[in-house]
Scaffold this active site. Sequence first.
Site, PDB file in Angstrom:
ATOM      1  N   LYS A   1       0.847  -1.212   0.000  1.00  0.00           N
ATOM      2  CA  LYS A   1       0.000   0.000   0.000  1.00  0.00           C
ATOM      3  C   LYS A   1       0.870   1.246   0.000  1.00  0.00           C
ATOM      4  O   LYS A   1       1.523   1.559   0.992  1.00  0.00           O
ATOM      5  CB  LYS A   1      -0.911   0.043   1.231  1.00  0.00           C
ATOM      6  CG  LYS A   1      -1.942   1.179   1.095  1.00  0.00           C
ATOM      7  CD  LYS A   1      -2.498   1.653   2.407  1.00  0.00           C
ATOM      8  CE  LYS A   1      -1.703   2.760   3.053  1.00  0.00           C
ATOM      9  NZ  LYS A   1      -1.748   4.071   2.372  1.00  0.00           N
TER      10      LYS A   1
ATOM     11  N   GLY B   1       7.375   4.558   7.928  1.00  0.00           N
ATOM     12  CA  GLY B   1       6.513   5.708   8.178  1.00  0.00           C
ATOM     13  C   GLY B   1       6.815   6.299   9.540  1.00  0.00           C
ATOM     14  O   GLY B   1       7.938   6.198  10.037  1.00  0.00           O
ATOM     15  N   SER B   2       5.825   6.894  10.132  1.00  0.00           N
ATOM     16  CA  SER B   2       6.042   7.614  11.386  1.00  0.00           C
ATOM     17  C   SER B   2       6.132   6.661  12.571  1.00  0.00           C
ATOM     18  O   SER B   2       5.585   5.557  12.549  1.00  0.00           O
ATOM     19  CB  SER B   2       4.895   8.594  11.603  1.00  0.00           C
ATOM     20  OG  SER B   2       3.684   7.875  11.681  1.00  0.00           O
ATOM     21  N   THR B   3       6.805   7.111  13.603  1.00  0.00           N
ATOM     22  CA  THR B   3       6.921   6.328  14.830  1.00  0.00           C
ATOM     23  C   THR B   3       5.544   6.098  15.446  1.00  0.00           C
ATOM     24  O   THR B   3       5.257   5.020  15.978  1.00  0.00           O
ATOM     25  CB  THR B   3       7.866   7.050  15.808  1.00  0.00           C
ATOM     26  OG1 THR B   3       9.176   7.066  15.214  1.00  0.00           O
ATOM     27  CG2 THR B   3       7.949   6.357  17.153  1.00  0.00           C
ATOM     28  N   GLU B   4       4.700   7.078  15.307  1.00  0.00           N
ATOM     29  CA  GLU B   4       3.354   6.975  15.872  1.00  0.00           C
ATOM     30  C   GLU B   4       2.587   5.788  15.268  1.00  0.00           C
ATOM     31  O   GLU B   4       2.016   4.972  15.989  1.00  0.00           O
ATOM     32  CB  GLU B   4       2.650   8.291  15.544  1.00  0.00           C
ATOM     33  CG  GLU B   4       1.319   8.491  16.144  1.00  0.00           C
ATOM     34  CD  GLU B   4       0.631   9.698  15.480  1.00  0.00           C
ATOM     35  OE1 GLU B   4       1.301  10.432  14.730  1.00  0.00           O
ATOM     36  OE2 GLU B   4      -0.579   9.859  15.715  1.00  0.00           O
TER      37      GLU B   4
ATOM     38  N   GLY C   1       3.965   3.344  13.611  1.00  0.00           N
ATOM     39  CA  GLY C   1       4.751   2.150  13.941  1.00  0.00           C
ATOM     40  C   GLY C   1       4.300   1.541  15.252  1.00  0.00           C
ATOM     41  O   GLY C   1       4.138   0.326  15.395  1.00  0.00           O
TER      42      GLY C   1
ATOM     43  N   GLU D   1      10.534   0.795   9.936  1.00  0.00           N
ATOM     44  CA  GLU D   1      11.520   1.836   9.609  1.00  0.00           C
ATOM     45  C   GLU D   1      10.828   3.156   9.906  1.00  0.00           C
ATOM     46  O   GLU D   1       9.932   3.563   9.168  1.00  0.00           O
ATOM     47  CB  GLU D   1      11.880   1.786   8.122  1.00  0.00           C
ATOM     48  CG  GLU D   1      12.359   0.447   7.635  1.00  0.00           C
ATOM     49  CD  GLU D   1      13.797   0.154   8.027  1.00  0.00           C
ATOM     50  OE1 GLU D   1      14.434   1.029   8.644  1.00  0.00           O
ATOM     51  OE2 GLU D   1      14.266  -0.944   7.732  1.00  0.00           O
TER      52      GLU D   1
ATOM     53  N   CYS E   1      13.657  10.673   6.310  1.00  0.00           N
ATOM     54  CA  CYS E   1      13.633  10.147   7.681  1.00  0.00           C
ATOM     55  C   CYS E   1      14.988  10.272   8.357  1.00  0.00           C
ATOM     56  O   CYS E   1      15.071  10.448   9.554  1.00  0.00           O
ATOM     57  CB  CYS E   1      13.160   8.711   7.671  1.00  0.00           C
ATOM     58  SG  CYS E   1      14.058   7.725   6.482  1.00  0.00           S
TER      59      CYS E   1
ATOM     60  N   GLU F   1      10.737  15.607  15.268  1.00  0.00           N
ATOM     61  CA  GLU F   1      11.025  15.431  13.851  1.00  0.00           C
ATOM     62  C   GLU F   1      10.116  16.367  13.058  1.00  0.00           C
ATOM     63  O   GLU F   1       8.893  16.227  13.079  1.00  0.00           O
ATOM     64  CB  GLU F   1      10.759  13.989  13.431  1.00  0.00           C
ATOM     65  CG  GLU F   1      11.087  13.755  11.973  1.00  0.00           C
ATOM     66  CD  GLU F   1      10.788  12.346  11.502  1.00  0.00           C
ATOM     67  OE1 GLU F   1       9.740  11.798  11.873  1.00  0.00           O
ATOM     68  OE2 GLU F   1      11.602  11.794  10.747  1.00  0.00           O
TER      69      GLU F   1
END
Length: 820
Positions: free
Chosen positions: A193, A245-248, A250, A267, A301, A398
Amino acid sequence: MPHVKELLETLEYGPAPEGEELAIRWLEDHSRRFGHFVGGEWTEYDDAGSMSVQNPSRNAELARMSVASPEVVDTAVAAARKALPAWGKLGGTGRARILYALARQIQKHSRLFAVLESLDNGKPLRETRDLDIPLVARHFYHHAGWARLLESHAPGYGPVGVVGQIIPWNFPLLMCAWKVAPALATGNTVVLKPAEFTPLTALLFGELCARVGVPAGVVNILTGGGETGAALAGHPDVDKVAFTGSTEVGRILRRQTAGSGKRLTLELGGKSPFLIFDDADLDSAVEGVVDAIWFNQGQVCCAGSRILVQEGMEETLIARLRRRMENLRMGDPLDKGVDMGAIVAPVQLERIRSLVEQGEAEGAQIWQPSWAVPAKGCFYPPTLCTGVSPASLLAQVEIFGPVVTVLTFRTPDEAVELANNTRYGLAASIWSENINLALDIAPRIHAGTVWVNCTNLFDAASGFGGVRESGFGREGGEEGLWEYLRPVKAPAPVAWLRERRKKQGNVSADEGRDAEGTAPTGLAPFPIPGEDSGSGSAALDRTAKLYIGGKQVRPDGGYSLVVTDPKGHPISEVPRGNRKDIRNGVEAARKAQGGWGATAAHTRAQILYYLAENLEARSGEFQARLREVVGASRKDARAEVEAAVERLFVYGGWADKWEGRVHPTPFRNVTLALPEPVGVLGLIAPPERPLLAAISLLAPALSMGNTAVLVPSEPAPLLATDLYQILDTSDVPGGVVNIVTGGSRELAGVLALHDDVDGVWAFGSAELAREVEAQSAGNLKRTWVNYGIPMAWDDPQVAQGPAFLRHATRIKNIWVPYGA
Ligand code: NAP
Ligand code: MG
């Protein structure tokens, strides 16, 4: 008439736009309406809930895309499942041919890809043409090679299965390649996706797949938003989720997939330091900053978003940076003379603006060049922030835009401290002409990649990925292959758990353990009123303690657990460790980790040999204990102790032989792939094989320089508490091994939740696995669990060797340039 020299100095660049006709024709051929690519075919465009695909540099619609519903996700996963066996049978050579064909087609159509990417994302054509697309081709070539070599390189390993891959918008096709190439090389099938802002090049890639004869169902591409991503990650027939993508998000995925048996690689974000020492070549460093933070408009990133400069250099650096910023050219991304293009979408632009405003309100000084950004489109100027403190918003959050902060340091130690003062750990750059200094600093920075005198370099031969809240797993290089492989002899966890549920008819029966998560088998909570007042029967005199920081210590709570023999007769008591005890264990392990990790491998080997010898010397005692506690036969007891001794010897042997690699990356440098210890590990031993399994976990962890908090076998903890004297007499430094007895699940949960634990290995039930994976989402520590799948601890092929060493280490790639 003006002098030629004058002319040259005042000459403005004329526009040099790249033609977009080819890309527009491609869009028109599809009537600017896209369905999904599923099972080798395109689905009809579905207007219901469709999304607009925008060109952010003109704020204009390029096309519309369908949004994959859970039903479409289901169809795509089924197609990928169906394609899996034949794709595997095709073999390495067959798959390599297809990967080569993809690489060639991408090269042949590189201009179309580059223009389309630039239109969709807003990034300069110079970047898509010279960096994104060539790297995409390079990834497919590189992994075509791996597909061929895999059989001999990873014997006994096969694909994980169906992989759900979710990617962000900042390098749309490159992220697609990083995900798809290794997955296909290793025989997996995928459902990908792309991000909702940038689906076009992935859709074009789907077309190429059909054209080069990628078998139907091997690659499926679904467009949609976060909900489509969530449906894909949550699909019960997906074996692995690979996310960038974002840590959130993740974190959401870590929780969502916990206990499902799905493999997960993440990642995530970063706030990478860019260290400039006072002996750096400042002109190169300034160009480095341009590549670090203004490349791709800072939407990278691993962007070097925190400049750390040695005191005394700051003023000169800032003056030169300002001069350079004045010369950056921003404008139409298709203009080949443009350095910076548009931000991907209005909402990102707003986010950047708002963060910079907040930073300014906190007291930072904001500097931007005098030129104006284009009036139309999502443009944000390059931005330099000074006067920031290390803890401030601008230095910590970030921003994902062209915004860089400058901080100063005095000494190399302070530089390291500031560099590591972040939750993230993706990348770092070090600028110094002193190679000794650079190579001393590089290993000390928490990051997956360190660039020496260079920045933002990528190559398929070098793995990329982070530590800490930048996620886990690597993409690219030899290290990235293992993320898509699993031992073929072991059952696939997702399918195994499904079978188990079917057999049991009902999961909750298995989850009906006691509220605190302590398994009742053989253990009863047994409150002792306090040692001085005596503690019950004489048979229970031998109360072990905990082992923390090299000392036997009393537990924090006043509770013990009774250990019984297989018939239920009490043998002894062990402390019921609690949260506080685990915290003490972790503190001791953390304190010891730096020293142990830096201890010469030779010395660690000697200590493991010493442990082995001392265990061997007391073999009789341990055998007797095994007979007493688990009712082992003489033969089995002897075999278990012998195997444990052997395991210590084997990992003693490995200590100085689990070597890194030198990746042959291009651009006049070599890349050192160094295996580093993960750090502080929580080790949860399974109930069975109470001595051998505990040693099987401890030995590789210690061998590679980790320190550990071990929770021994819950029903038979005495085999671990009996180790205390052996640890004391084998020169194991205090704090390297800490042992806390008690309820496995309860203590595992505490370890998984603990922010100063870097990894947890938990062997035991499926519920234990779920607990550990779910709780680990806080600091995104690495986890390794078996979901209750029986583990052959006696079999060295399974329970010993490289798989354990890979879990005990993480690769740091240090890029070292050469050339005078
Ligand atoms: P994001 O919001 O996390 O989105 C990434 C992808 O996940 C998109 O495809 C997104 O779909 C999808 N998604 C969103 N919510 C989801 C959910 N609940 N479940 C499953 N999928 C979900 O990140 P982004 O804003 O697109 O990208 C920027 C971030 O990516 C930055 O933090 C950056 O550091 C990180 N990044 C990391 C790397 C790396 O290699 N470490 C590389 C590039 C970017 P939608 O697009 O529809 O929202
Ligand atoms: Mg777009």
